[in-house]
Structure formats: structure tokens, C-alpha cells
Design an enzyme around this catalytic site. Structure first.
Site, PDB file in Angstrom:
ATOM      1  N   GLU A  56      -1.182  21.499  33.518  1.00  0.00           N
ATOM      2  CA  GLU A  56      -2.385  21.103  34.224  1.00  0.00           C
ATOM      3  C   GLU A  56      -2.062  19.820  34.977  1.00  0.00           C
ATOM      4  O   GLU A  56      -1.365  18.951  34.464  1.00  0.00           O
ATOM      5  CB  GLU A  56      -3.555  20.852  33.271  1.00  0.00           C
ATOM      6  CG  GLU A  56      -4.132  22.101  32.644  1.00  0.00           C
ATOM      7  CD  GLU A  56      -5.358  21.790  31.812  1.00  0.00           C
ATOM      8  OE1 GLU A  56      -6.471  22.111  32.244  1.00  0.00           O
ATOM      9  OE2 GLU A  56      -5.184  21.203  30.727  1.00  0.00           O
ATOM     10  N   GLU A  69      -6.070  28.144  22.821  1.00  0.00           N
ATOM     11  CA  GLU A  69      -5.660  27.981  24.220  1.00  0.00           C
ATOM     12  C   GLU A  69      -4.432  27.074  24.271  1.00  0.00           C
ATOM     13  O   GLU A  69      -4.413  26.019  23.637  1.00  0.00           O
ATOM     14  CB  GLU A  69      -6.796  27.366  25.035  1.00  0.00           C
ATOM     15  CG  GLU A  69      -6.441  27.067  26.483  1.00  0.00           C
ATOM     16  CD  GLU A  69      -7.615  26.466  27.255  1.00  0.00           C
ATOM     17  OE1 GLU A  69      -8.778  26.823  26.941  1.00  0.00           O
ATOM     18  OE2 GLU A  69      -7.379  25.622  28.144  1.00  0.00           O
TER      19      GLU A  69
END
Length: 358
Positions: A251, A246
Site C-alpha cells: 500500500e 487480510e
């Protein structure tokens, strides 16, 4: 951004051994008029870079090269170029490099007749211009383009992070309006969850290996908000997370505004991964910023507004050498999003575009 990729002598020698082994294991499929006991000789290789000039010695940016190979008594040729094995009976073919930047590549050539062969090597310097290979500019009002995006729906048992939202594809939660993708998280009782939002992804529609992925976005406001832009291994159905890998490009959490996190998750480095860095994006909820990652076999570099703030050293032992697909989502609460402001009613994550380059 240019990248120089030089292969050392040990690497070239290893490739030569592999190449010769593969050449020797092949059978003679052509040139039956040439005696099989005649070993190839006089092997010559000419590599022409398309668009090469005095001003552009490494080509016109197309990444294309033309190879002309000849040898006496040869019935077939094999070329190892950019770690790809190509075969030709005529000795003439073209190849197109796709990794952007200026790089130097070894070219290993073998001419053979039956089990007898002769080999040589050369090097080509090539420039590949950066170009968009996939994008969504979100210029058509309404629902997102179904040929580009699918959805993860439901509460996903908290999606592994104790998140609070129920993901939908309703227009209340996701729509394109005024040239922007708008993902809205809403406080409402829905299918047993306290909040709704959207998670959209290109799985099964688009994936890529290496290149640059970027989003231009304005982040939502409010404690407990958790917008993200990330890549996930396309082999996740056969190699479960975190084995598939990932790459979190963006974020951010509303409880700590203007702080941008970029992280990588892989076996033994899931959850609180040590492969993470932060930077700041001033006014991230009132202004658009560009969040990007440049990914190669050697590294993954993370940028905000083209300012590099984190470089991860990639290698053949990581999961980050396969195809990945794109995800945009807006979560609420959870292990990372934290406590939701009790006065929260709704917030919108606005995206101007998503682009993927070679």
C-alpha cells in the site's frame, strides 16, 4: 529462500497420539484371509527421496518421496505425513511436498489388522524448489484475462474507508497495453462519484494457502492516490472481515510518496492495526519495484526488491492459515489515501506481472 521446519519431540508425540487414535477407530476393509486375532509384527518403513544423490541429499527439488511399508499380518497401513493422513492396503505410495525450501518432516506409520496395530516413526529431509503456481504476465493487449480476474464494481459505500472512486471494468480504467496492466484513476462525475478506477481480484478463480506472492509495479503520482496489492481470505462470504484475514503486501499513498506499507488485519486488529511496518522504495512512481510476501504457518515476511523489512509471527490462532485470493486496486482518497490534490486529473498504476509461488 530456504526454510528449515523442525518438529520438536512434544509435537511428534502429540501427532503420534492422534494418529494411533485414528488408526484404532478404523475398521478392517481388506485381508480377510488373515485372522483378526493376529497382531501385525515386523513393521518396516523405507522412505526414498526422489532425485536424491550425493550432490543433492534432499532430492531434486520435486518434493516427491516414495514410501515402501511392510508388516507381517497387516491388512492395511496408515501414514501421517505433513499433517495429512494417508491410507494404503499395498504399503506402496508416493507423496509430494509443496512448501518451498529444505525441511524436515516426521513420518508416522501404523500397520493394523482389525483393532490390533503396530506403529513406528521416521523422519524425511526434503528440498522443494520454488516454482510458479499461478501468474499473469499481462502480455496480451486488451482487457485482462477473464479466466483469471473478476471485478468489484460500484462505490461500495466507500469500501469501508470513505473512498471516493467508483470502480468499473471499462477500458478507460483498466487495460493491458505494451506488456503492462494499466489501472487508471480518472477525475470525472460517474454514477454519483467524483472519480473512477478499478479493483480486480481472483476470487472464485484462484486462491492459495502459503507460498510467495509478488507484484512488479510502478506506482501512480498525485495527492490522494492509493494503489494496493493484497490478499483476502477466500472464506470471506462465511467469515466476514476481519475474521477472514487480510494481508496487505503493498500500500502506498501519493500524499507520502515512496513510503511502502505492509500490514495484516485480523479480529481485534482491524482499522489501525498494530501489525504493520513501512519501508521506502526510491523513485517508486518512475521505476518498477518488486513487492512481495512469503507466507508460511510460522511467519509472513514482507520484501521490497527482495529486501526483508517486516516479519510477522504467524500461529494456529490467526486467520492466516486458510486459502486467500489476490486483489489489485487503485483507490482515491479515503481514510488512508487522504486529501486529493485539487489539480488531479488522472494517474496510472502500472503492473508488469503478478506471480504466486509454492
Amino acid at each position: 529462500m530456504k526454510m528449515i521446519n523442525l518438529v520438536n519431540r512434544a509435537g511428534v508425540f502429540t501427532l503420534i497420539l492422534l494418529f494411533v487414535f485414528q488408526s484404532c477407530s478404523s475398521s478392517n476393509d481388506a485381508g480377510e484371509d488373515i485372522p483378526t486375532n493376529a497382531a501385525p509384527t515386523n513393521l518396516s518403513v523405507q522412505v526414498d527421496v526422489v532425485g536424491k544423490t550425493a550432490e543433492n541429499p534432499n532430492g531434486d527439488g520435486s518434493g516427491k518421496v516414495k514410501l515402501t511399508i511392510s508388516a507381517s499380518n497387516a491388512t492395511q497401513y496408515k501414514v501421517l505425513i505433513n499433517n495429512e493422513l494417508k491410507e494404503s492396503t499395498s504399503g506402496d505410495f508416493t507423496y509430494e511436498f509443496t512448501a518451498s525450501g529444505t525441511s524436515s518432516y516426521p513420518v508416522l506409520v501404523s500397520a493394523y489388522n482389525g483393532s490390533k496395530f503396530i506403529s513406528t516413526s521416521t523422519t524425511v529431509n526434503i528440498f522443494v524448489a520454488r516454482k510458479v503456481i499461478w501468474s499473469d504476465e499481462f502480455n496480451v493487449d486488451g482487457a485482462p484475462d477473464a479466466s483469471k480476474w473478476g471485478y468489484d464494481l460500484g462505490n461500495g459505500n466507500g469500501w469501508g474507508n470513505n473512498e471516493l472512486q467508483y470502480y468499473t471494468n471499462r477500458s478507460e480504467n483498466v487495460k493491458i497495453e505494451g506488456g503492462l496492466l494499466k489501472i487508471t484513476a480518472i477525475k470525472e462525475n460517474y454514477q454519483g462519484s467524483q472519480y473512477t478506477s478499478t479493483r480486480m481480484l481472483t476470487k472464485g478463480k484462484f486462491s492459495f494457502k502459503y507460498g510467495r506472492a509478488e507484484v512488479r509495479a510502478k506506482l501512480p503520482v498525485g495527492g490522494g492516490t492509493w494503489p494496493a496489492f493484497w490478499l483476502l481470505g477466500a472464506n470471506i462470504d462465511t467469515v466476514p472481515w476481519p475474521g477472514c484475514g487480510e494481508i496487505d503486501i503493498l500500500e502506498s499513498v501519493g500524499n507520502n510518496p515512496n513510503v511502502i506499507h505492509s500490514s495484516l488485519h485480523s479480529p481485534g486488529r482491524s482499522g489501525n492495526t498494530p501489525d504493520t511496518k513501512t519501508t521506502t522504495a526510491p523513485n517508486s512512481t518512475t521505476e518498477f519495484h518488486i513487492y512481495a510476501a512469503e507466507w508460511s504457518a510460522e511467519s509472513i515476511k514482507f520484501f521490497v526488491d527482495d529486501n526483508l523489512f517486516y516479519t510477522y509471527k504467524n500461529s494456529s490462532t490467526t486467520p492466516f492459515n486458510n486459502n486467500f485470493f489476490v486483489i489489485i486496486n487503485f483507490a482515491m482518497g479515503g481514510n488512508f489515501g487522504g486529501a486529493v490534490d485539487p489539480n488531479f486529473k488522472s494517474a496510472t498504476y502500472e503492473v508488469d506481472y503478478v506471480r504466486v509461488y509454492n
